[in-house]
Design a protein around this motif. Structure first.
Motif, PDB file in Angstrom:
ATOM      1  N   LEU A  45      27.659   2.881 -45.211  1.00  0.00           N
ATOM      2  CA  LEU A  45      28.832   3.325 -44.454  1.00  0.00           C
ATOM      3  C   LEU A  45      28.456   3.843 -43.074  1.00  0.00           C
ATOM      4  O   LEU A  45      29.276   3.830 -42.164  1.00  0.00           O
ATOM      5  CB  LEU A  45      29.609   4.398 -45.218  1.00  0.00           C
ATOM      6  CG  LEU A  45      30.309   3.922 -46.472  1.00  0.00           C
ATOM      7  CD1 LEU A  45      31.011   5.086 -47.163  1.00  0.00           C
ATOM      8  CD2 LEU A  45      31.322   2.826 -46.151  1.00  0.00           C
ATOM      9  N   SER A  46      27.219   4.299 -42.905  1.00  0.00           N
ATOM     10  CA  SER A  46      26.803   4.804 -41.597  1.00  0.00           C
ATOM     11  C   SER A  46      25.615   4.011 -41.049  1.00  0.00           C
ATOM     12  O   SER A  46      25.685   3.477 -39.958  1.00  0.00           O
ATOM     13  CB  SER A  46      26.483   6.291 -41.661  1.00  0.00           C
ATOM     14  OG  SER A  46      25.544   6.570 -42.674  1.00  0.00           O
TER      15      SER A  46
ATOM     16  N   HIS B 205      27.272   0.374 -38.934  1.00  0.00           N
ATOM     17  CA  HIS B 205      28.012   0.837 -40.106  1.00  0.00           C
ATOM     18  C   HIS B 205      28.969  -0.212 -40.670  1.00  0.00           C
ATOM     19  O   HIS B 205      29.290  -1.205 -40.021  1.00  0.00           O
ATOM     20  CB  HIS B 205      28.799   2.101 -39.750  1.00  0.00           C
ATOM     21  CG  HIS B 205      29.864   1.863 -38.727  1.00  0.00           C
ATOM     22  ND1 HIS B 205      31.120   1.416 -39.052  1.00  0.00           N
ATOM     23  CD2 HIS B 205      29.843   2.019 -37.394  1.00  0.00           C
ATOM     24  CE1 HIS B 205      31.838   1.297 -37.955  1.00  0.00           C
ATOM     25  NE2 HIS B 205      31.077   1.658 -36.931  1.00  0.00           N
TER      26      HIS B 205
ATOM     27  N   ASP C   5      31.846   1.163 -42.309  1.00  0.00           N
ATOM     28  CA  ASP C   5      32.892   2.106 -42.692  1.00  0.00           C
ATOM     29  C   ASP C   5      34.247   1.404 -42.700  1.00  0.00           C
ATOM     30  O   ASP C   5      34.676   0.870 -41.685  1.00  0.00           O
ATOM     31  CB  ASP C   5      32.908   3.271 -41.713  1.00  0.00           C
ATOM     32  CG  ASP C   5      33.780   4.413 -42.158  1.00  0.00           C
ATOM     33  OD1 ASP C   5      34.828   4.155 -42.779  1.00  0.00           O
ATOM     34  OD2 ASP C   5      33.419   5.562 -41.884  1.00  0.00           O
TER      35      ASP C   5
ATOM     36  N   ASN D 162      37.124   2.621 -42.642  1.00  0.00           N
ATOM     37  CA  ASN D 162      38.080   3.281 -41.755  1.00  0.00           C
ATOM     38  C   ASN D 162      38.061   2.693 -40.352  1.00  0.00           C
ATOM     39  O   ASN D 162      38.952   2.932 -39.563  1.00  0.00           O
ATOM     40  CB  ASN D 162      37.802   4.785 -41.670  1.00  0.00           C
ATOM     41  CG  ASN D 162      38.094   5.471 -42.977  1.00  0.00           C
ATOM     42  OD1 ASN D 162      38.998   5.087 -43.698  1.00  0.00           O
ATOM     43  ND2 ASN D 162      37.307   6.485 -43.301  1.00  0.00           N
ATOM     44  N   TYR D 163      37.038   1.951 -40.049  1.00  0.00           N
ATOM     45  CA  TYR D 163      36.915   1.302 -38.743  1.00  0.00           C
ATOM     46  C   TYR D 163      37.991   0.230 -38.581  1.00  0.00           C
ATOM     47  O   TYR D 163      38.390  -0.096 -37.484  1.00  0.00           O
ATOM     48  CB  TYR D 163      35.517   0.708 -38.636  1.00  0.00           C
ATOM     49  CG  TYR D 163      35.122   0.233 -37.274  1.00  0.00           C
ATOM     50  CD1 TYR D 163      34.949   1.106 -36.217  1.00  0.00           C
ATOM     51  CD2 TYR D 163      34.880  -1.110 -37.057  1.00  0.00           C
ATOM     52  CE1 TYR D 163      34.556   0.659 -34.976  1.00  0.00           C
ATOM     53  CE2 TYR D 163      34.478  -1.567 -35.818  1.00  0.00           C
ATOM     54  CZ  TYR D 163      34.312  -0.673 -34.778  1.00  0.00           C
ATOM     55  OH  TYR D 163      33.914  -1.126 -33.555  1.00  0.00           O
TER      56      TYR D 163
ATOM     57  N   PRO E  33      34.595   5.692 -36.806  1.00  0.00           N
ATOM     58  CA  PRO E  33      34.202   5.738 -38.213  1.00  0.00           C
ATOM     59  C   PRO E  33      34.351   7.155 -38.774  1.00  0.00           C
ATOM     60  O   PRO E  33      34.172   8.140 -38.056  1.00  0.00           O
ATOM     61  CB  PRO E  33      32.739   5.312 -38.197  1.00  0.00           C
ATOM     62  CG  PRO E  33      32.520   4.663 -36.868  1.00  0.00           C
ATOM     63  CD  PRO E  33      33.506   5.263 -35.930  1.00  0.00           C
TER      64      PRO E  33
ATOM     65  N   PHE F 105      32.418   8.965 -40.556  1.00  0.00           N
ATOM     66  CA  PHE F 105      31.233   9.813 -40.485  1.00  0.00           C
ATOM     67  C   PHE F 105      30.961  10.327 -39.070  1.00  0.00           C
ATOM     68  O   PHE F 105      30.170  11.254 -38.878  1.00  0.00           O
ATOM     69  CB  PHE F 105      29.995   9.068 -40.992  1.00  0.00           C
ATOM     70  CG  PHE F 105      29.549   7.954 -40.071  1.00  0.00           C
ATOM     71  CD1 PHE F 105      28.647   8.191 -39.050  1.00  0.00           C
ATOM     72  CD2 PHE F 105      30.040   6.665 -40.222  1.00  0.00           C
ATOM     73  CE1 PHE F 105      28.237   7.165 -38.200  1.00  0.00           C
ATOM     74  CE2 PHE F 105      29.643   5.637 -39.393  1.00  0.00           C
ATOM     75  CZ  PHE F 105      28.735   5.890 -38.377  1.00  0.00           C
TER      76      PHE F 105
END
Length: 76
Positions: A31-32, A49, A51, A53-54, A62, A64
């Motif tokens: 994720l990161s 990443h 992620d 959410n991107y 992201p 994080f």
């Protein structure tokens, strides 16, 4: 997406970084997936990443990122 690596390479170059990177502790999951370039005049980080959410956009924040940035910037 091609501009991300170009931007990374630009900052690594102007900060005289070597080609070697080290994983950033606490940010090594998919994720990161962050690394720090070594030998730089100023810190240079790169996070390749995944992620969700991107949102598969060309630009995003992201999940994080706030914690990561606070940890790094608060050192100064």
């Amino acid at each position: 997406p091609a501009n991300g690596p170009k931007t990374r390479d630009f900052y690594a170059s102007i900060n005289n970084c070597g080609a070697e990177t080290t994983p950033v502790q606490g940010y090594t999951d998919t994720l990161s997936n962050c690394v720090e370039f070594q030998g730089c005049d100023a810190p240079v980080y790169w996070c390749q990443h995944t992620d969700p959410n991107y949102g598969n956009t060309n630009h995003g924040w992201p999940a994080f990122a706030p914690k990561f940035l606070w940890e790094k910037l608060s050192e100064y």
